[in-house]
Scaffold this active site. Structure first.
Site, PDB file in Angstrom:
ATOM      1  N   ASP A  88       2.118   0.558  43.273  1.00 33.20           N
ATOM      2  CA  ASP A  88       1.744  -0.800  43.671  1.00 33.20           C
ATOM      3  C   ASP A  88       2.170  -1.771  42.569  1.00 33.20           C
ATOM      4  OD1 ASP A  88       0.376  -2.631  45.507  1.00 33.20           O
ATOM      5  OD2 ASP A  88      -0.923  -2.994  43.786  1.00 33.20           O
ATOM      6  N   ASP A 560      -0.990  -2.960  -8.653  1.00 34.71           N
ATOM      7  CA  ASP A 560      -2.380  -2.510  -8.483  1.00 34.71           C
ATOM      8  C   ASP A 560      -2.779  -1.673  -9.690  1.00 34.71           C
ATOM      9  OD1 ASP A 560      -4.917  -1.573  -7.300  1.00 34.71           O
ATOM     10  OD2 ASP A 560      -4.043  -2.268  -5.416  1.00 34.71           O
ATOM     11  N   GLY A 585      -1.097  -1.972 -13.199  1.00 35.32           N
ATOM     12  CA  GLY A 585      -1.635  -2.931 -14.165  1.00 35.32           C
ATOM     13  C   GLY A 585      -2.950  -3.498 -13.692  1.00 35.32           C
ATOM     14  N   ASP A 586      -3.543  -4.320 -14.565  1.00 37.51           N
ATOM     15  CA  ASP A 586      -4.819  -4.955 -14.259  1.00 37.51           C
ATOM     16  C   ASP A 586      -4.554  -6.456 -14.172  1.00 37.51           C
ATOM     17  OD1 ASP A 586      -7.258  -6.291 -14.483  1.00 37.51           O
ATOM     18  OD2 ASP A 586      -8.169  -4.669 -15.643  1.00 37.51           O
ATOM     19  N   PHE A 587      -4.766  -7.027 -13.008  1.00 34.77           N
ATOM     20  CA  PHE A 587      -4.371  -8.445 -12.859  1.00 34.77           C
ATOM     21  C   PHE A 587      -5.268  -9.406 -13.634  1.00 34.77           C
ATOM     22  CE2 PHE A 587      -5.871  -7.742  -8.190  1.00 34.77           C
ATOM     23  CZ  PHE A 587      -7.208  -7.989  -8.466  1.00 34.77           C
ATOM     24  N   ARG A 602      -6.845  -9.696   1.040  1.00 33.16           N
ATOM     25  CA  ARG A 602      -8.196  -9.129   0.905  1.00 33.16           C
ATOM     26  C   ARG A 602      -8.515  -8.792  -0.556  1.00 33.16           C
ATOM     27  NH1 ARG A 602      -9.378  -4.423   4.456  1.00 33.16           N
ATOM     28  NH2 ARG A 602      -7.260  -3.756   4.020  1.00 33.16           N
TER      29      ARG A 602
HETATM   30  C1  LIG Z   1      -9.953  -4.822  -0.882  1.00 28.12           C
HETATM   31  S1  LIG Z   1      -8.577  -4.035  -1.533  1.00 28.12           S
HETATM   32  C2  LIG Z   1      -7.266  -4.778  -0.666  1.00 28.12           C
HETATM   33  C3  LIG Z   1      -6.051  -3.925  -0.615  1.00 28.12           C
HETATM   34  C4  LIG Z   1      -4.865  -4.513   0.102  1.00 28.12           C
HETATM   35  N1  LIG Z   1      -4.426  -5.761  -0.468  1.00 28.12           N
HETATM   36  C5  LIG Z   1      -5.157  -4.681   1.548  1.00 28.12           C
HETATM   37  O1  LIG Z   1      -5.182  -5.804   2.067  1.00 28.12           O
HETATM   38  O2  LIG Z   1      -5.341  -3.655   2.206  1.00 28.12           O
HETATM   39  C6  LIG Z   1      -8.451  -4.745  -3.154  1.00 28.12           C
HETATM   40  C7  LIG Z   1      -7.332  -4.171  -3.955  1.00 28.12           C
HETATM   41  O3  LIG Z   1      -7.323  -4.827  -5.218  1.00 28.12           O
HETATM   42  C8  LIG Z   1      -7.088  -3.864  -6.220  1.00 28.12           C
HETATM   43  N2  LIG Z   1      -7.630  -4.302  -7.501  1.00 28.12           N
HETATM   44  C9  LIG Z   1      -8.921  -4.445  -7.808  1.00 28.12           C
HETATM   45  N3  LIG Z   1      -9.059  -4.854  -9.071  1.00 28.12           N
HETATM   46  C10 LIG Z   1      -7.816  -4.955  -9.589  1.00 28.12           C
HETATM   47  C11 LIG Z   1      -7.316  -5.314 -10.845  1.00 28.12           C
HETATM   48  N4  LIG Z   1      -8.127  -5.660 -11.834  1.00 28.12           N
HETATM   49  N5  LIG Z   1      -5.993  -5.294 -11.013  1.00 28.12           N
HETATM   50  C12 LIG Z   1      -5.152  -4.942 -10.014  1.00 28.12           C
HETATM   51  N6  LIG Z   1      -5.583  -4.588  -8.790  1.00 28.12           N
HETATM   52  C13 LIG Z   1      -6.909  -4.596  -8.572  1.00 28.12           C
HETATM   53  C14 LIG Z   1      -7.800  -2.644  -5.681  1.00 28.12           C
HETATM   54  O4  LIG Z   1      -7.347  -1.466  -6.315  1.00 28.12           O
HETATM   55  C15 LIG Z   1      -7.466  -2.694  -4.239  1.00 28.12           C
HETATM   56  O5  LIG Z   1      -6.283  -2.044  -3.937  1.00 28.12           O
END
Ligand SMILES: C[S@@+](CC[C@H](N)C(=O)[O-])C[C@H]1O[C@@H](n2cnc3c(N)ncnc32)[C@H](O)[C@@H]1O
Length: 694
Positions: A88, A560, A585-587, A602
């Protein structure tokens, strides 16, 4: 699929087309199929209002057409076909279903509603396999599916419209046009199977034949154990990993005078049979006719939801031989599955208590039970099991998942009532289960948009946190210590990444959401001016891969924490793209990679305003004028429950929160970013972009 062998499987069989449409005839004939035409006597009078989606109406009509012929032939033609095909075709535009016009004015009304617009053409197809048994009974197996094609019409002038209508072509065609003839001149484009618009989706049909005769569905179970079940139900027994095709279970039709009342198919004109099931374009499904039906429902309902309907309705009309008078109708205490009755719920308002209100409040009060049922079924791998072995009964499922039969039965019925599973009667009316459309698309592990990772995270992490919501509200702080017994300053480094298991689970959760949202974010803006992007907190790289897919000139660095980057390769073992690279690294502390575009998906919602400003300062320092920041978050602007509940989620988990688009714009302005453009996608995430001005 190799076409000839598929069609050749039908050689020597009595194949019947339950349609007199010359276009369907021609399509099947040209494909080399040998068949007889027995037009169906089924009147296309189903109430469209009873179907949730238009394709369900087309599938149901196709099914009733085919059933009518399959049941009539042994009596009237004194022969039993091997296969009956029903189809159909409908056209839908602006939520309305268009069938064949009844006269010129009707054709004018239809065609002018299509002018200048895109519409959908759906063909529902039913394939009935008839198996004659020694005692002259006939077993029927039913497989149905649908195909959708999008068609856009040019703007049609009045002259054109009437010239076409006066050609006479529109009169016997769904939607009032025939694409294969003069009507083709009205069409600007076609997306999908052209033959589907003509009247029969040949490609999909052949794929289904392939499934039926070559039993070639695949099962790749990523996490749940693979399944080897010896199936004692009525469909083919198999002990191999290869599942039977997704069809099965018979209803019998006796050619003798003592027709089996409870097992004979009884299509009910003007009321959809219990087979209004949701299924994917790819999954054929069997739909038995005797089911307890909830009015206006698109799914078969199990006892659980029957009870809910029962409790919300003052009067139930039972249409059966025994009970004809709705005023006298009383409820059977437990309607057995095999009982040949259908329940139609008669709306009855008692003034103060409206059914919709009660339903709404019940849904809210019981929402947590539904979530937990979903989580549990997912945890127990039920959707993976039923994907590879559809048609298991509760005892078989219980055995496979190593659980009690009593508990499994209830969980399966709850999943049916929630639209996650479908059930059908097996032998002795023992319900057999298979995945519903939602489960096929989102709940099995190997679905492209599988949300299983996120569901597991919800079950193990979000659920315990939410059980302390009251404390979170009173205190205004996250509840990690209460839920997990450990104080932590940084949710990622102190909680999620402390154990490999929890880290992997978190990454899978992020990955599954990012796969579902990635394309919407990647295509929200024209990014063709940017050559390099840095996805800060880009986790597994799911968004990065979507970005490179959508923008051929763009390279993306995923930045990350080291704990994440060391695992990210696991998520793309084969699919390497040299335009995606990972930097650890650590942002908050390390220098950011140079890029034209910085992406924060996110990420900002995890942090309080002070930390967001630190991160934006880092980005502003790294970015030259003309570079941009793209933020993807659930924005609070619409105040939908989703974003408001996400903000509660941030409260119990983090120090962060969801924000409005204008709040992000205000924050960006403080860091020398200019005008902000906002896109509210129809997906979970919205997006804002802003260019650095100095
Ligand atoms: C909520 S998750 C979001 C992941 C991804 N952007 C998404 O949308 O699916 C937050 C991300 O930020 C990263 N993150 C947290 N603190 C961080 C830091 N100090 N330096 C780098 N990355 C970091 C976490 O490892 C994680 O992968």
């Amino acid at each position: 699929m190799v076409l000839r062998p598929v069609i050749s499987k039908l050689l020597g069989k009595l194949v019947v087309l339950a349609s007199s449409s010359p276009r369907r005839l021609e399509i099947l004939h040209n494909a080399g199929l040998r068949f007889e035409v027995v037009p169906s006597w089924f009147k296309e009078t189903l109430d469209k209002g009873l179907f949730k989606a238009p394709y369900e109406y087309a599938v149901e009509t196709a099914k009733q057409k085919a059933l009518e012929v399959a049941r009539r032939m042994p009596f009237k033609h004194l022969k039993t076909p091997d296969i009956v095909i029903g189809a159909d075709t409908i056209v839908t535009v602006d939520g309305k279903i268009l069938e064949k016009p009844v006269d010129k004015d009707d054709a004018y009304r239809m065609l002018s509603s299509l002018s200048g617009k895109e519409h959908s053409v759906f063909t529902g197809v039913a394939i009935i396999l008839c198996h004659e048994k020694e005692n002259e009974e006939v077993d029927y197996q039913l497989i149905d599916f649908y195909e959708e094609t999008k068609v856009k019409f040019a703007d049609l002038s009045e002259d054109m419209l009437w010239e076409y209508i006066n050609s006479g072509e529109p009169m016997d065609k769904a939607g009032g046009y025939g694409i294969q003839a003069l009507g083709g001149m009205l069409v600007e484009y076609v997306h999908g199977d052209f033959l589907n618009v003509v009247g029969f989706p040949l490609n999909h049909f052949c794929k289904q034949l392939d499934l039926i005769y070559n039993q070639s569905t695949s099962s790749t179970d990523q996490e749940c154990p693979s399944v080897h079940v010896s199936n004692s139900s009525s469909h083919a027994t198999s002990t191999s990993t290869q599942p039977p095709p997704k069809m099965s279970t018979q209803f019998s039709h006796s050619t003798s005078s003592s027709t089996k009342r409870n097992s004979e198919p009884k299509p009910r004109p003007n009321s959809p049979s219990a087979s209004q099931t949701h299924h994917t374009n790819d999954s054929p499904s069997f739909s038995p006719v005797h089911k307890v039906m909830k009015k206006n429902s698109n799914s078969e309902v199990g006892e659980g939801s029957w009870m809910l309907v029962n409790s919300l309705s003052k009067r139930i009309e039972i249409q059966s031989a025994e009970l004809q008078d709705p005023e006298k109708a009383t409820l059977p205490s437990t309607p057995s599955r095999g009982q040949a009755i259908e329940l139609n719920v008669t709306e009855h308002e008692d003034g103060e208590l409206k059914k919709e209100d009660l339903e709404q409040i019940t849904e809210l009060m019981d929402g947590f039970k539904a979530s937990k049922a979903l989580f549990t079924a997912s945890e127990l791998c039920i959707f993976d099991l039923l994907q590879s072995r559809p048609g298991l009964d509760a005892a078989q499922v219980a055995k496979e998942i190593k659980a009690s039969v009593k508990g499994t039965e209830r969980l399966l019925e709850a999943c049916v009532s929630l639209g996650l599973l479908k059930s059908k009667d097996g032998m002795h009316h023992n319900p057999l289960y298979e995945n519903a459309d939602l489960a096929v698309r989102f709940l099995r592990s190997d679905a492209p948009f599988s949300l299983r990772g996120y569901i597991q995270h919800c079950n193990s992490t979000v659920w315990p946190l939410f059980s302390h919501l009251e404390s979170a509200v009173r205190e205004g702080t996250n509840q990690r210590e209460r839920a997990f017994g450990k104080k932590s300053d940084d949710v990622f480094q102190d909680t999620y990444y402390n154990s490999q298991e929890v880290k992997l689970r978190f990454m899978k959760a992020m990955h599954s959401i990012a796969k579902v949202t990635g394309k919407a974010v990647a295509t929200a803006f024209d990014l063709s001016n940017f050559k390099t992007a840095c996805d800060l907190g880009g986790c597994t790289g799911a968004l990065a891969y979507e970005l490179t897919k959508a923008h051929p000139g763009l390279s993306v660095t995923v930045f990350d924490l080291p704990a994440v980057v060391e695992m990210s390769e696991h998520f793309y073992p084969q699919q390497k793209d040299n335009r995606v690279s990972f930097v650890a690294g650590d942002f908050f502390q390390d220098e950011l990679p140079k890029a034209d575009l910085y992406i924060l998906a996110r990420v900002l919602h995890d942090w309080p305003d002070e930390k967001v400003h630190i991160l934006l300062t880092e980005i502003a320092d790294a970015a030259a004028p003309g570079c941009a920041v793209l933020i993807a978050e659930t924005m609070l602007d619409g105040q939908t429950p989703y974003s408001a509940l996400q903000s509660l989620n941030m409260l119990v988990q983090t120090e962060g929160r969801e924000r409005t688009a204008s709040k992000y714009a205000e924050m960006l302005r403080k860091h020398r970013f200019g005008k902000t453009h906002v896109v509210h996608t129809k997906n979970f995430l919205d997006a804002v972009i802003s260019i650095k001005i100095s």
